[in-house]
Write an enzyme that holds these catalytic residues in place. Structure first.
Site, PDB file in Angstrom:
ATOM      1  N   HIS A  17       0.936  -1.072   0.003  1.00 20.36           N
ATOM      2  CA  HIS A  17      -0.028   0.093   0.027  1.00 20.36           C
ATOM      3  C   HIS A  17       0.853   1.175  -0.084  1.00 20.36           C
ATOM      4  O   HIS A  17       0.365   2.178  -0.818  1.00 20.36           O
ATOM      5  CB  HIS A  17      -1.025   0.067   1.240  1.00 20.36           C
ATOM      6  N   LYS A  41     -16.733  -8.028   8.965  1.00 25.69           N
ATOM      7  CA  LYS A  41     -17.357  -7.683  10.184  1.00 25.69           C
ATOM      8  C   LYS A  41     -16.324  -8.043  11.222  1.00 25.69           C
ATOM      9  O   LYS A  41     -16.589  -7.840  12.329  1.00 25.69           O
ATOM     10  CB  LYS A  41     -18.300  -8.909  10.055  1.00 25.69           C
ATOM     11  N   ARG A  90      -1.271  -6.333  -8.436  1.00 23.10           N
ATOM     12  CA  ARG A  90      -0.351  -7.339  -7.878  1.00 23.10           C
ATOM     13  C   ARG A  90       0.036  -8.228  -8.921  1.00 23.10           C
ATOM     14  O   ARG A  90       1.253  -8.526  -9.371  1.00 23.10           O
ATOM     15  CB  ARG A  90      -0.622  -7.919  -6.801  1.00 23.10           C
ATOM     16  N   SER A 128      -2.765  -8.048   2.991  1.00 18.78           N
ATOM     17  CA  SER A 128      -3.081  -7.725   4.500  1.00 18.78           C
ATOM     18  C   SER A 128      -3.243  -9.350   5.021  1.00 18.78           C
ATOM     19  O   SER A 128      -3.076  -9.459   5.942  1.00 18.78           O
ATOM     20  CB  SER A 128      -4.442  -6.880   4.607  1.00 18.78           C
TER      21      SER A 128
END
Ligand code: ATP
Ligand code: MG
Length: 165
Positions: A17, A41, A90, A128
């Site tokens: 990022h 969530k 990517r 991530s």
């Protein structure tokens, strides 16, 4: 003024990022890191923590701003008077989903253009999700996330282990 939006979950911010944001900040007058509210969530970091981290990492870049959004990205872009959406690519595996989103967003708002950028090679396999997985299994993520994120990941892991014990 050319304003670009870089949307994502950033749970957590990785060097992939950071690489894309640096490229964007050289290309556009302003780039807004837009942290998506409520995408996942059960995120590892709260939206507030993710915003804090991004603000700290880019504190010396005057044209990098950090904000949050929910709802349609193109509506948010319109509100921010942004003409560009930045996305990172990517591998080929990103392409199909990203193309779908870009074309749908264009249909929803003709005024906004999606721009794709490729990170430096060492970051092409960084996500991530993978970072969280490696950390949860006790692996080292130094160098693929900012130092501050590495520290916070270790603290989170310790806190969780203490809770479980
Ligand atoms: N290592 C990377 N290099 C280039 N672009 C990246 C990289 N990681 C993420 N991006 C891009 O950043 C944007 C926001 O991604 P997002 O917040 O979903 O990160 P992610 O690493 O893909 O997270 P997750 O693993 O949870 O999906 C997307 O355009 C994504 O393709
Ligand atoms: Mg992703």
């Amino acid at each position: 003024m050319s304003i670009a939006i870089y949307p994502g979950s950033f749970d957590p911010l990785t060097m992939g990022h950071v690489d894309i944001i640096h490229r964007g900040s050289r290309l556009f007058e302003k780039i807004v890191i837009a942290v998506l509210i409520n995408a996942d969530k059960s995120p590892l970091f709260t939206v507030q923590e993710r915003v804090e981290v991004a603000r700290e990492v880019f504190r010396d870049r005057a044209n990098v701003e950090v904000d949050t959004f929910d709802g349609l990205l193109v509506d948010y872009a319109r509100r921010r008077q942004a003409s560009v959406i930045v996305r990172g690519l990517r591998a080929v595996s990103d392409f199909e989903y990203e193309m779908q989103m870009a074309l749908m967003n264009r249909r929803l708002n003709q005024e906004v253009e999606t721009v794709f950028m490729m990170p430096a090679e060492p970051y092409t396999y960084v996500s991530s999700r993978l970072v969280k997985e490696v950390v949860s299994l006790g692996g080292n993520v130094k160098g693929i996330v900012p130092d501050m994120v590495e520290r916070r990941l270790r603290e989170k892991k310790l806190a969780r282990e203490t809770l479980r014990a």
